[in-house]
Design a protein around this motif. Sequence first.
Motif, PDB file in Angstrom:
ATOM      1  N   TRP A 148      -2.243   7.641  16.383  1.00  9.97           N
ATOM      2  CA  TRP A 148      -1.571   8.937  16.306  1.00  9.97           C
ATOM      3  C   TRP A 148      -0.503   8.925  15.218  1.00  9.97           C
ATOM      4  O   TRP A 148      -0.289   9.942  14.540  1.00  9.97           O
ATOM      5  CB  TRP A 148      -0.995   9.327  17.658  1.00  9.97           C
ATOM      6  N   ILE A 149       0.150   7.804  14.988  1.00  8.17           N
ATOM      7  CA  ILE A 149       1.158   7.725  13.917  1.00  8.17           C
ATOM      8  C   ILE A 149       0.479   7.781  12.556  1.00  8.17           C
ATOM      9  O   ILE A 149       0.949   8.481  11.650  1.00  8.17           O
ATOM     10  CB  ILE A 149       2.011   6.451  14.058  1.00  8.17           C
ATOM     11  N   ILE A 150      -0.627   7.062  12.417  1.00  4.51           N
ATOM     12  CA  ILE A 150      -1.351   7.065  11.141  1.00  4.51           C
ATOM     13  C   ILE A 150      -1.853   8.466  10.820  1.00  4.51           C
ATOM     14  O   ILE A 150      -1.702   8.955   9.699  1.00  4.51           O
ATOM     15  CB  ILE A 150      -2.501   6.040  11.189  1.00  4.51           C
ATOM     16  N   LEU A 151      -2.426   9.141  11.807  1.00  3.35           N
ATOM     17  CA  LEU A 151      -2.903  10.512  11.585  1.00  3.35           C
ATOM     18  C   LEU A 151      -1.751  11.473  11.316  1.00  3.35           C
ATOM     19  O   LEU A 151      -1.854  12.360  10.460  1.00  3.35           O
ATOM     20  CB  LEU A 151      -3.724  10.983  12.784  1.00  3.35           C
ATOM     21  N   ALA A 152      -0.638  11.291  12.023  1.00  2.88           N
ATOM     22  CA  ALA A 152       0.524  12.155  11.803  1.00  2.88           C
ATOM     23  C   ALA A 152       1.072  11.975  10.388  1.00  2.88           C
ATOM     24  O   ALA A 152       1.419  12.960   9.720  1.00  2.88           O
ATOM     25  CB  ALA A 152       1.602  11.855  12.837  1.00  2.88           C
ATOM     26  N   VAL A 153       1.140  10.739   9.922  1.00  2.29           N
ATOM     27  CA  VAL A 153       1.609  10.475   8.558  1.00  2.29           C
ATOM     28  C   VAL A 153       0.666  11.124   7.550  1.00  2.29           C
ATOM     29  O   VAL A 153       1.108  11.769   6.595  1.00  2.29           O
ATOM     30  CB  VAL A 153       1.749   8.952   8.304  1.00  2.29           C
TER      31      VAL A 153
END
Length: 127
Positions: free
Chosen positions: A67-72
């Motif tokens: 979720w952090i990778i996609l959010a970034v």
Amino acid sequence: MSNLLAWFVATIVTIPLLGWYLIYITTVKVSKNKSKSIRLASDWTTILFMMAVYFIMTELWAKSFLWIILAVFFLIALLFTWIHWKLSGDIHVGKLFRGIWRFNFLLFLCIYVLLSGYGLISRILSS
């Protein structure tokens, strides 16, 4: 045969610099254009670097950070779209997408190098 394919895919995902180099060498041999080959190799291996960062983070901290990778990724896309719109007044989708994709390549390449170094050092010191 499927074991060989699985080994190759696992190696390329684990070591995306090898994947970048293989694509670069192949395209240089075919096109004889080094700068185009660099751009093409970078475009094709962006997803490999993203996957490698995901797997390194999962291995280091035993949690999923997808979720952090996609959010970034989407935050960068949003920011680039806004800047592109402010500067040019119109959105050129192809140019915008290339900019987003190549910036993500540079970002995830840096994160990959930093996480690999951190992982090596942390594993050496914890032994």
